[in-house]
Motif scaffolding. Structure first.
Motif, PDB file in Angstrom:
ATOM      1  N   VAL A 145     100.712  33.710  17.736  1.00 37.69           N
ATOM      2  CA  VAL A 145      99.885  33.432  18.922  1.00 37.69           C
ATOM      3  C   VAL A 145      99.476  34.724  19.613  1.00 37.69           C
ATOM      4  N   GLU A 146     100.427  35.646  19.785  1.00 40.29           N
ATOM      5  CA  GLU A 146     100.120  36.882  20.506  1.00 40.29           C
ATOM      6  C   GLU A 146      99.159  37.769  19.721  1.00 40.29           C
ATOM      7  N   VAL A 147      99.353  37.855  18.412  1.00 39.84           N
ATOM      8  CA  VAL A 147      98.428  38.646  17.594  1.00 39.84           C
ATOM      9  C   VAL A 147      97.046  38.008  17.587  1.00 39.84           C
ATOM     10  N   LEU A 148      96.984  36.688  17.567  1.00 38.44           N
ATOM     11  CA  LEU A 148      95.689  36.004  17.599  1.00 38.44           C
ATOM     12  C   LEU A 148      94.933  36.321  18.883  1.00 38.44           C
ATOM     13  N   ILE A 149      95.640  36.359  19.998  1.00 34.17           N
ATOM     14  CA  ILE A 149      94.985  36.685  21.266  1.00 34.17           C
ATOM     15  C   ILE A 149      94.379  38.085  21.212  1.00 34.17           C
ATOM     16  N   GLY A 150      95.188  39.054  20.777  1.00 29.06           N
ATOM     17  CA  GLY A 150      94.687  40.428  20.729  1.00 29.06           C
ATOM     18  C   GLY A 150      93.556  40.616  19.741  1.00 29.06           C
ATOM     19  N   ALA A 151      93.699  40.047  18.536  1.00 25.35           N
ATOM     20  CA  ALA A 151      92.657  40.215  17.512  1.00 25.35           C
ATOM     21  C   ALA A 151      91.373  39.504  17.913  1.00 25.35           C
ATOM     22  N   ALA A 152      91.502  38.309  18.496  1.00 27.22           N
ATOM     23  CA  ALA A 152      90.307  37.557  18.879  1.00 27.22           C
ATOM     24  C   ALA A 152      89.536  38.261  19.985  1.00 27.22           C
ATOM     25  N   ILE A 153      90.236  38.892  20.919  1.00 24.95           N
ATOM     26  CA  ILE A 153      89.548  39.597  22.007  1.00 24.95           C
ATOM     27  C   ILE A 153      88.630  40.671  21.445  1.00 24.95           C
ATOM     28  N   LEU A 160      87.583  41.019  18.125  1.00 26.03           N
ATOM     29  CA  LEU A 160      86.658  40.584  17.083  1.00 26.03           C
ATOM     30  C   LEU A 160      85.561  39.665  17.614  1.00 26.03           C
ATOM     31  N   LEU A 161      85.849  38.907  18.670  1.00 31.14           N
ATOM     32  CA  LEU A 161      84.884  37.922  19.155  1.00 31.14           C
ATOM     33  C   LEU A 161      84.222  38.318  20.466  1.00 31.14           C
ATOM     34  N   ALA A 162      84.544  39.487  20.994  1.00 32.57           N
ATOM     35  CA  ALA A 162      83.925  39.932  22.231  1.00 32.57           C
ATOM     36  C   ALA A 162      82.436  40.199  22.016  1.00 32.57           C
ATOM     37  N   GLU A 176      77.393  49.741  20.024  1.00 33.89           N
ATOM     38  CA  GLU A 176      77.675  49.233  18.694  1.00 33.89           C
ATOM     39  C   GLU A 176      76.401  48.783  18.000  1.00 33.89           C
ATOM     40  N   LEU A 177      75.522  48.111  18.753  1.00 32.08           N
ATOM     41  CA  LEU A 177      74.246  47.684  18.185  1.00 32.08           C
ATOM     42  C   LEU A 177      73.382  48.895  17.822  1.00 32.08           C
ATOM     43  N   ALA A 178      73.428  49.927  18.656  1.00 32.86           N
ATOM     44  CA  ALA A 178      72.656  51.134  18.358  1.00 32.86           C
ATOM     45  C   ALA A 178      73.178  51.811  17.097  1.00 32.86           C
ATOM     46  N   GLU A 179      74.485  51.797  16.930  1.00 31.08           N
ATOM     47  CA  GLU A 179      75.067  52.382  15.725  1.00 31.08           C
ATOM     48  C   GLU A 179      74.625  51.617  14.483  1.00 31.08           C
ATOM     49  N   TYR A 235      79.985  34.687  14.331  1.00 27.93           N
ATOM     50  CA  TYR A 235      81.293  34.432  14.931  1.00 27.93           C
ATOM     51  C   TYR A 235      82.216  33.671  13.978  1.00 27.93           C
ATOM     52  N   GLY A 236      81.650  32.906  13.088  1.00 25.76           N
ATOM     53  CA  GLY A 236      82.482  32.146  12.155  1.00 25.76           C
ATOM     54  C   GLY A 236      83.369  33.025  11.286  1.00 25.76           C
ATOM     55  N   PRO A 237      82.802  33.983  10.527  1.00 26.06           N
ATOM     56  CA  PRO A 237      83.650  34.871   9.713  1.00 26.06           C
ATOM     57  C   PRO A 237      84.636  35.684  10.543  1.00 26.06           C
TER      58      PRO A 237
END
Length: 422
Positions: free
Chosen positions: A383-391, A393-395, A401-404, A333-335
């Motif tokens: 702020v708005e881009v951070l909300i969208g990108a974090a959702i 990238l950090l979900a 995805e793990l199977a891939e 999660y850090g990177p």
């Protein structure tokens, strides 16, 4: 390819960029001069005006000084005889930026990107200085230093960006490779710089496209107001043509204004005015046809527009996350948090720069303030881009995805132990 040859070719690119930009400005004014004043027109005034407008198109602020004869003929108050003009038509700046990026990339492909960037920038500086020296107008006055430095800076940024992007992805056997090797030693954090830049580019392109679509939608909805303002201007066919060309030149500037509207802070078209999803307060504004696109009223539903920058950030996060999965890197999660923060910071910086270029004075008096406010626009986008990108990238990671990832690792291991058979 030899350094000197690359530098000369880059200088030729810079000369072509400057010549095309000047021709784009000079051609319609030549037509206007010919049809309006005939062959007996004062052709000596054509080049200074065109050259000064070329500088203005690259972001150079102007001071407009109207002569007394014009003031008395049009009945204009002497208080409006001198004013600043600092909201440029950004179409010319965008053209120079893209042309320079193309030149820088070609120099990087040739393996001599430093020589190409330096040669092209030096040639453009010589041409910009020549234009600044020869285009001294009494009506449109540009600061001499700014008339050289700002256009050259635009070309240098474009050439450097095009060269570095290609050198970073393909290598240059030079300083970029040394930097890339050092970054690759960061382990999982090595993906942060490249993916942050890639995500910010995605946000910029997506928000630009959404803003352009917004302008197109307003043109369909309020096209009648624009036509009415054209008719109220009482211009002939030549005047309508020149107004249309001017509107097209200002289209990138209007896209920045629309992006600020989507982000929430909105923009102004004069002192005490404001156009934003939260409300519209215009008062008396100039009868420029394109201003007929401005909404007369706001609705609570317009606040939904702030989802557009969030969606742009989510798109960037999704594309970056897909790339991270494909390359099997930055699992922690850090990177990924650092990538999301960097995308937001870079997007906010781009928004701030765009707001600086697209705001300022558009006339005398209360028209001295127009365009988006730099700080609120940049903060809202960040702020708005951070909300969208974090959702994105950090979900939590989806089972598919793990199977891939497991499939990709299995294919890699199998390829390592499989020998080709004739």
């Amino acid at each position: 390819m030899q350094r000197l040859l690359v530098a000369l070719l880059a200088a030729l690119d810079a000369a072509i960029a400057a010549a095309v930009g000047l021709a784009v400005v000079l051609a319609p004014f030549t037509l206007l001069w010919t049809l309006a004043f005939g062959l007996d027109a004062d052709w000596g005034a054509l080049w200074p005006v065109s050259g000064t407008l070329w500088q203005f198109g690259h972001g150079v602020p102007l001071e407009v000084v109207l002569p007394d004869a014009l003031l008395s003929g049009l009945g204009i108050s002497k208080d409006a005889a001198r004013f600043a003009l600092s909201v440029p038509p950004l179409a010319l700046l965008v053209f120079t930026l893209l042309f320079a990026a193309r030149s820088g990339r070609r120099a990087a492909v040739a393996g001599r990107w430093i020589s190409g960037v330096v040669g092209g920038t030096a040639a453009f500086a010589v041409l910009a200085a020549a234009v600044a020296v020869s285009c001294r107008s009494d009506v449109l006055r540009a600061p001499f230093a700014a008339a050289i430095v700002i256009p050259v800076a635009v070309y240098a940024v474009g050439a450097l960006a095009g060269a570095v992007v290609h050198a970073w992805s393909e290598g240059d056997d030079g300083p970029i490779d040394l930097l890339r090797d050092r970054v690759d030693g960061w382990g999982e954090w090595a993906a942060v710089p490249g993916e942050a830049v890639r995500g910010a580019v995605v946000v910029t392109i997506a928000l630009t496209g959404a803003s352009a679509l917004g302008i197109a939608a307003m043109t369909l909805l309020r096209g009648g107001e624009v036509v009415a303002l054209f008719e109220a201007a009482h211009v002939d066919a030549l005047g309508a043509l020149m107004l249309t060309i001017g509107h097209l030149a200002y289209l990138p500037t209007l896209i920045v204004w629309a992006a600020s509207w989507f982000a929430g802070p909105g923009f102004s078209v004069g002192v005490g005015t404001g156009v934003s999803p939260a409300g519209t307060e215009l008062g008396v504004i100039p009868g420029i046809p394109v201003l007929g696109l401005l909404p007369e009223h706001s609705s609570i539903w317009m606040l939904v527009s702030v989802l557009v920058p969030i969606a742009c950030g989510a798109l960037a996060g999704w594309m970056v996350r897909s790339r991270l999965v494909w390359e099997d890197t930055a699992h922690g999660y850090g990177p990924r948090a650092a990538i999301a923060l960097s995308i937001a910071a870079l997007s906010a910086g781009i928004a701030a720069l765009a707001a600086v270029l697209a705001s300022g004075s558009i006339g005398p008096g209360r028209l001295a303030e127009a365009g988006p406010a730099v700080g609120p626009f940049a903060l809202a986008v960040g702020v708005e881009v951070l909300i969208g990108a974090a959702i994105l990238l950090l979900a939590p990671r989806h089972p598919d995805e793990l199977a891939e990832e497991r499939t990709d690792r299995w294919n890699t291991e199998m390829a390592r132990y499989t020998t080709p058979v004739d």
